[in-house]
Design a protein around this motif. Structure first.
Motif, PDB file in Angstrom:
ATOM      1  N   ARG A   1      -4.377   0.584  -2.928  1.00  0.00           N
ATOM      2  CA  ARG A   1      -4.987   1.398  -1.877  1.00  0.00           C
ATOM      3  C   ARG A   1      -3.929   2.258  -1.205  1.00  0.00           C
ATOM      4  O   ARG A   1      -2.729   1.953  -1.249  1.00  0.00           O
ATOM      5  CB  ARG A   1      -5.659   0.509  -0.834  1.00  0.00           C
ATOM      6  CG  ARG A   1      -4.677  -0.428  -0.145  1.00  0.00           C
ATOM      7  CD  ARG A   1      -5.364  -1.527   0.623  1.00  0.00           C
ATOM      8  NE  ARG A   1      -4.372  -2.429   1.206  1.00  0.00           N
ATOM      9  CZ  ARG A   1      -4.644  -3.612   1.718  1.00  0.00           C
ATOM     10  NH1 ARG A   1      -5.886  -4.052   1.712  1.00  0.00           N
ATOM     11  NH2 ARG A   1      -3.687  -4.371   2.228  1.00  0.00           N
TER      12      ARG A   1
ATOM     13  N   ASP B   1       0.864  -1.177   0.000  1.00  0.00           N
ATOM     14  CA  ASP B   1       0.000   0.000   0.000  1.00  0.00           C
ATOM     15  C   ASP B   1       0.905   1.233   0.000  1.00  0.00           C
ATOM     16  O   ASP B   1       2.128   1.122   0.105  1.00  0.00           O
ATOM     17  CB  ASP B   1      -0.975  -0.003   1.184  1.00  0.00           C
ATOM     18  CG  ASP B   1      -0.284   0.064   2.547  1.00  0.00           C
ATOM     19  OD1 ASP B   1       0.959   0.183   2.610  1.00  0.00           O
ATOM     20  OD2 ASP B   1      -0.994   0.000   3.573  1.00  0.00           O
TER      21      ASP B   1
ATOM     22  N   ILE C   1      -4.351   2.599  -7.621  1.00  0.00           N
ATOM     23  CA  ILE C   1      -5.293   3.375  -6.809  1.00  0.00           C
ATOM     24  C   ILE C   1      -6.120   4.240  -7.760  1.00  0.00           C
ATOM     25  O   ILE C   1      -5.560   4.892  -8.644  1.00  0.00           O
ATOM     26  CB  ILE C   1      -4.548   4.259  -5.797  1.00  0.00           C
ATOM     27  CG1 ILE C   1      -3.665   3.405  -4.880  1.00  0.00           C
ATOM     28  CG2 ILE C   1      -5.522   5.078  -4.967  1.00  0.00           C
ATOM     29  CD1 ILE C   1      -2.732   4.216  -3.998  1.00  0.00           C
TER      30      ILE C   1
END
Length: 413
Positions: A302, A272, A366
């Motif tokens: 994310r 992430d 993302i």
């Protein structure tokens, strides 16, 4: 055998590492002791199966009990399958578990550091008391053995040593506190700074409150491979200092002049942007004013599972928060610190607004709306021609980004 083996430029053999670990632990009073072994999670390059295998051999039949505690800080927990792959084994009689920083019952307070002492340690940047809270396993064991690598670090200067207690297995208050102190200094200023930085001083002060005996096997790891350049043993302070010197020679690269653009290729161990942001931290110092860092990580989907608050706050320079402190002081300070670290240097005032020094562009999976809402630029990773950028004289490409620090020679210290 001394307290450190290896050096910058060397690669140690597995048998040499194993013999060193066995020799050092043989000389320690561990018979009948309960031992808590604190190790990194998978976001750090580390040959953990080699080291834990040697520790198991050294402690089997001697220690009364051994708990292996994964120092997550505030990262996401590892699954059982991930833990099994990460630590190797099996290790009979070893209990392996995550540091559950989000579960209040797993934590215990050791007391506080007074406001006046905080002011001294922080060189006047902060002046309020902080509660020293960490995983209760640390105080329920007789001996704590830290095993972990030393790299240039955006909060403390060089990672490792007592940092595996704070923030590694700490409660959120002191994690937030120490990270915000680092943010006040700024990532670009503190990263790769040798010696005892204000954040390191705070961490060492907190670690001195731990009732268990503290030992450490600190490592200098060849970035991306897991091979070891050096291993040191002793107190966390001594072992860390020895490896920080080697890391400074091993993990810092110098350029003669700033570059206009950096393409930072983030490896899949960072899953992430909370962890993958290291691909920015380690290159920010070499980017020219007005330049760009492209964080290329098509596998990242994310910003942060554990810290969704960052999507609400977005990414901003330090002054954006400091000069609007009444507005932001109620948020988790660790989130604010992460925000400043990925946005980089810049200024803010109520008239001209925010003026970042460089542009930060995420080329990830993302969604674009999430990236732009978080105050960062967006590129579809499918549109990036890696070969063309590598051939571009104005672009500096960093493969396996996140562990090696890049600096200008004029910044050498």
């Amino acid at each position: 055998m001394g307290n450190i083996i290896g050096a910058a430029g060397r690669v140690l053999g597995d048998s040499e590492v194993r013999a060193f670990v066995l020799d050092k632990l043989a000389g320690e009073d561990l018979d009948g002791r309960r031992v808590c072994v604190i190790v990194p999670d998978a976001t750090r390059s580390c040959p953990l199966p080699l080291l834990l295998g040697a520790v198991h051999e050294a402690l089997d039949g001697r220690a009364a009990a051994v708990t292996v505690l994964v120092a997550l800080g505030t990262h996401a927990p590892m699954t059982e399958l991930q833990l099994e792959k990460h630590v190797g084994g099996p290790y009979p009689c070893f209990e392996v578990r995550n540091h559950e920083w989000w579960v209040t019952e797993t934590l215990v307070s050791l007391g506080g550091i007074a406001a006046g002492r905080v002011a001294e340690l922080s060189e006047g940047r902060m002046r309020q008391a902080v509660d020293v809270t960490l995983n209760r396993a640390v105080v329920e064991h007789d001996v704590c053995l830290v095993i972990g690598p030393v790299f240039p670090h955006e909060v403390v200067g060089f990672s490792g040593g007592n940092k595996y207690f704070f923030p590694g297995v700490a409660g959120q208050e002191i994690i937030d506190f120490s990270h915000w102190l680092g943010a006040l200094i700024s990532s670009a200023e503190i990263i790769g700074t040798r010696g005892i930085t204000p954040v390191r001083a705070l961490i060492d002060e907190a670690a001195a409150m731990i009732p268990a005996r503290r030992l450490a096997l600190c490592l200098v790891v060849q970035s991306g491979t897991g091979a070891l350049h050096a291993v040191s043993f002793g107190t966390p302070e001594e072992a860390w200092a020895a490896c920080a010197d080697v890391s400074a020679e091993t993990h810092v690269r110098y350029l003669d002049a700033p570059v206009r653009r950096v393409l930072s290729i983030v490896p899949e161990k960072y899953d992430d942007m909370w962890t993958g942001a290291k691909g920015f931290y380690k290159v920010e110092p070499i980017v020219a004013d007005g330049g760009q860092v492209i964080v290329y990580a098509p596998h990242i989907t994310r910003i942060s599972e554990m810290h969704p608050e960052i999507e609400e706050i977005g990414y901003h320079c330090r002054d954006y928060f400091v000069k609007q402190w009444d507005r932001f002081s109620g948020h988790h300070w660790g989130v604010l610190a992460h925000s400043t670290h990925l946005r980089g240097a810049g200024t803010w005032d109520p008239v001209d607004g925010e003026r970042p020094r460089v542009t930060v562009t995420l080329a990830t999976a993302i969604p674009e709306r999430v990236v732009r809402a978080a105050n960062l630029d967006h590129l579809d990773p499918a549109t990036i021609d890696l070969a063309a950028l590598a051939a571009d004289p104005e672009t500096f490409v960093v493969p396996e980004a996140g562990e090696v620090l890049f600096r200008l020679r004029t910044q050498h210290r």
